[in-house]
Write a protein that holds these residues in place. Structure first.
Motif, PDB file in Angstrom:
ATOM      1  N   CYS A  17      20.771  87.469 -48.204  1.00 49.87           N
ATOM      2  CA  CYS A  17      19.654  86.705 -48.719  1.00 49.87           C
ATOM      3  C   CYS A  17      20.334  85.067 -48.890  1.00 49.87           C
ATOM      4  N   PHE A  18      21.476  85.000 -48.928  1.00 51.30           N
ATOM      5  CA  PHE A  18      22.049  83.429 -49.119  1.00 51.30           C
ATOM      6  C   PHE A  18      22.306  83.109 -47.664  1.00 51.30           C
ATOM      7  N   ALA A  19      21.346  82.528 -47.142  1.00 51.63           N
ATOM      8  CA  ALA A  19      21.631  81.967 -45.678  1.00 51.63           C
ATOM      9  C   ALA A  19      22.167  80.611 -45.825  1.00 51.63           C
ATOM     10  N   ASN A  20      22.959  80.560 -44.682  1.00 54.97           N
ATOM     11  CA  ASN A  20      23.673  79.088 -44.396  1.00 54.97           C
ATOM     12  C   ASN A  20      22.902  78.162 -43.485  1.00 54.97           C
ATOM     13  N   GLU A  21      21.751  78.842 -42.941  1.00 55.77           N
ATOM     14  CA  GLU A  21      20.815  77.961 -42.194  1.00 55.77           C
ATOM     15  C   GLU A  21      19.442  78.571 -42.406  1.00 55.77           C
ATOM     16  N   LEU A  22      18.548  77.484 -42.648  1.00 52.53           N
ATOM     17  CA  LEU A  22      17.222  77.761 -43.020  1.00 52.53           C
ATOM     18  C   LEU A  22      16.294  76.830 -41.657  1.00 52.53           C
ATOM     19  N   ILE A  23      15.595  77.425 -41.090  1.00 51.76           N
ATOM     20  CA  ILE A  23      14.768  77.017 -39.925  1.00 51.76           C
ATOM     21  C   ILE A  23      13.292  77.085 -40.255  1.00 51.76           C
ATOM     22  N   ILE A  24      12.526  76.292 -39.887  1.00 49.52           N
ATOM     23  CA  ILE A  24      10.984  76.327 -40.042  1.00 49.52           C
ATOM     24  C   ILE A  24      10.455  75.969 -38.718  1.00 49.52           C
ATOM     25  N   SER A  25       9.603  76.720 -38.339  1.00 50.92           N
ATOM     26  CA  SER A  25       8.777  76.746 -37.155  1.00 50.92           C
ATOM     27  C   SER A  25       7.289  76.547 -37.308  1.00 50.92           C
ATOM     28  N   TYR A  26       6.853  75.797 -36.110  1.00 54.86           N
ATOM     29  CA  TYR A  26       5.773  75.507 -36.208  1.00 54.86           C
ATOM     30  C   TYR A  26       5.183  75.575 -34.640  1.00 54.86           C
ATOM     31  N   ALA A  27       4.233  76.242 -34.506  1.00 54.50           N
ATOM     32  CA  ALA A  27       3.380  76.502 -33.112  1.00 54.50           C
ATOM     33  C   ALA A  27       2.015  75.613 -33.174  1.00 54.50           C
ATOM     34  N   PRO A  28       1.630  74.825 -32.401  1.00 52.77           N
ATOM     35  CA  PRO A  28       0.360  74.343 -32.382  1.00 52.77           C
ATOM     36  C   PRO A  28      -0.677  75.404 -31.951  1.00 52.77           C
ATOM     37  N   THR A 165       2.349  99.966 -25.901  1.00 49.67           N
ATOM     38  CA  THR A 165       2.292  98.608 -26.408  1.00 49.67           C
ATOM     39  C   THR A 165       0.879  98.537 -26.767  1.00 49.67           C
ATOM     40  N   VAL A 166       0.462  97.832 -27.861  1.00 50.96           N
ATOM     41  CA  VAL A 166      -0.753  97.486 -28.302  1.00 50.96           C
ATOM     42  C   VAL A 166      -1.194  96.062 -27.994  1.00 50.96           C
ATOM     43  N   ALA A 167      -0.068  95.231 -28.138  1.00 50.67           N
ATOM     44  CA  ALA A 167      -0.638  93.761 -28.298  1.00 50.67           C
ATOM     45  C   ALA A 167       0.671  93.042 -27.718  1.00 50.67           C
ATOM     46  N   ARG A 168       0.540  91.861 -27.238  1.00 50.40           N
ATOM     47  CA  ARG A 168       1.534  90.840 -26.804  1.00 50.40           C
ATOM     48  C   ARG A 168       1.441  89.604 -27.526  1.00 50.40           C
ATOM     49  N   VAL A 169       2.368  88.933 -27.981  1.00 46.25           N
ATOM     50  CA  VAL A 169       2.349  87.583 -28.399  1.00 46.25           C
ATOM     51  C   VAL A 169       3.115  86.567 -28.132  1.00 46.25           C
ATOM     52  N   LEU A 170       2.818  85.498 -27.652  1.00 50.64           N
ATOM     53  CA  LEU A 170       3.217  84.422 -26.874  1.00 50.64           C
ATOM     54  C   LEU A 170       3.189  83.160 -27.979  1.00 50.64           C
ATOM     55  N   LEU A 171       4.377  82.413 -28.247  1.00 51.67           N
ATOM     56  CA  LEU A 171       4.285  81.580 -29.251  1.00 51.67           C
ATOM     57  C   LEU A 171       5.501  80.362 -28.529  1.00 51.67           C
ATOM     58  N   PHE A 172       4.974  79.219 -28.481  1.00 56.96           N
ATOM     59  CA  PHE A 172       5.603  77.926 -28.250  1.00 56.96           C
ATOM     60  C   PHE A 172       6.091  77.163 -29.417  1.00 56.96           C
ATOM     61  N   ASN A 173       7.331  77.275 -30.311  1.00 58.94           N
ATOM     62  CA  ASN A 173       7.419  76.875 -31.473  1.00 58.94           C
ATOM     63  C   ASN A 173       8.368  75.375 -31.277  1.00 58.94           C
ATOM     64  N   LEU A 174       8.137  74.667 -32.374  1.00 60.52           N
ATOM     65  CA  LEU A 174       9.078  73.625 -32.432  1.00 60.52           C
ATOM     66  C   LEU A 174       9.798  73.875 -34.028  1.00 60.52           C
ATOM     67  N   ASN A 175      11.116  74.280 -33.974  1.00 61.65           N
ATOM     68  CA  ASN A 175      11.775  74.389 -34.839  1.00 61.65           C
ATOM     69  C   ASN A 175      12.745  73.024 -35.366  1.00 61.65           C
ATOM     70  N   ALA A 176      12.800  72.994 -36.554  1.00 63.02           N
ATOM     71  CA  ALA A 176      13.340  72.137 -37.519  1.00 63.02           C
ATOM     72  C   ALA A 176      14.294  72.943 -38.425  1.00 63.02           C
ATOM     73  N   GLY A 177      15.740  72.632 -38.581  1.00 61.75           N
ATOM     74  CA  GLY A 177      16.392  73.528 -39.504  1.00 61.75           C
ATOM     75  C   GLY A 177      17.520  72.526 -40.178  1.00 61.75           C
ATOM     76  N   ILE A 178      17.962  73.187 -41.181  1.00 62.45           N
ATOM     77  CA  ILE A 178      19.144  72.481 -41.934  1.00 62.45           C
ATOM     78  C   ILE A 178      19.975  73.700 -42.248  1.00 62.45           C
ATOM     79  N   ARG A 179      21.370  73.086 -42.055  1.00 60.31           N
ATOM     80  CA  ARG A 179      22.515  73.772 -42.321  1.00 60.31           C
ATOM     81  C   ARG A 179      23.138  73.675 -43.676  1.00 60.31           C
ATOM     82  N   PHE A 180      23.692  74.444 -44.510  1.00 63.35           N
ATOM     83  CA  PHE A 180      24.115  74.388 -45.920  1.00 63.35           C
ATOM     84  C   PHE A 180      25.630  74.577 -45.842  1.00 63.35           C
TER      85      PHE A 180
END
Length: 180
Positions: A17-28, A165-180
């Motif tokens: 639970c105490f991560a050293n890197e936190l990454i936020i993802s966004y896909a349009p 397999t019931v479904a497939r998901v495809l994401l193109f993310n832009l990731n921004a992260g911070i390291r502690f």
């Protein structure tokens, strides 16, 4: 019984639970496509799982000294979709990642990597029905001053069990992260 499948994932989350890197993802945009085998075209029970997402958001926790990650992704339906807001998609996964960093400059590094994991998903139109999922992703980007990361990612998720397999998901993310 299904809660027992999530117990290892819950223990893994609690342990890290105490991560050293936190990454936020966004896909349009993101695509969720129901798996349709040739013999199921007319009577596909999963056809209601197909939808286009207006946006996908995610958060990933990574212990820096370990090759593990925990990822949560939420897909919202398109604004013009005929479905109500209950037609969404949530996934929680954990797995291993392989990242290689290359030094470009004193304050700038390049990273390339991939990850693979397993987890659970819930479709908004199938409340109280948790399905298993496997995922793989490929990513790259820049590390600024060994603190901030920025880069693209392609993520594939396969929902269901091996052989069905019931479904497939495809994401193109832009990731921004911070390291502690």
């Amino acid at each position: 019984m299904k809660v027992s499948y999530l117990l290892p994932l819950i223990i893994f989350v609690a342990n890290n639970c105490f991560a050293n890197e936190l990454i936020i993802s966004y896909a349009p945009s993101a695509k969720v496509k129901a798996d349709t085998d040739e013999y199921e075209i007319n009577e596909n029970p999963y056809s209601n799982l197909t939808f286009d997402s207006d946006a996908a958001k995610g958060i990933r926790w990574v212990p820096f000294s370990k090759p593990y990650y925990i990822d949560f992704t939420l897909l919202d339906p398109s604004k013009g979709a005929q479905f109500e807001r209950t037609h969404d998609y949530k996934s929680l996964s954990a797995g291993v990642r392989f990242i290689q960093e290359y030094i470009i400059d004193e304050d700038l590094n390049l990273y390339l990597g991939c990850s693979t994991g397993i987890g659970a998903v819930e479709f908004g139109n199938e409340r109280n029905n948790v399905r298993s999922m496997a995922e793989a992703s490929f990513k790259g980007g820049l590390i600024f001053g060994d603190t901030f990361t920025l880069g693209p990612e392609v993520k594939f998720q396969f929902v269901g069990s091996p052989g069905e397999t019931v479904a497939r998901v495809l994401l193109f993310n832009l990731n921004a992260g911070i390291r502690f």
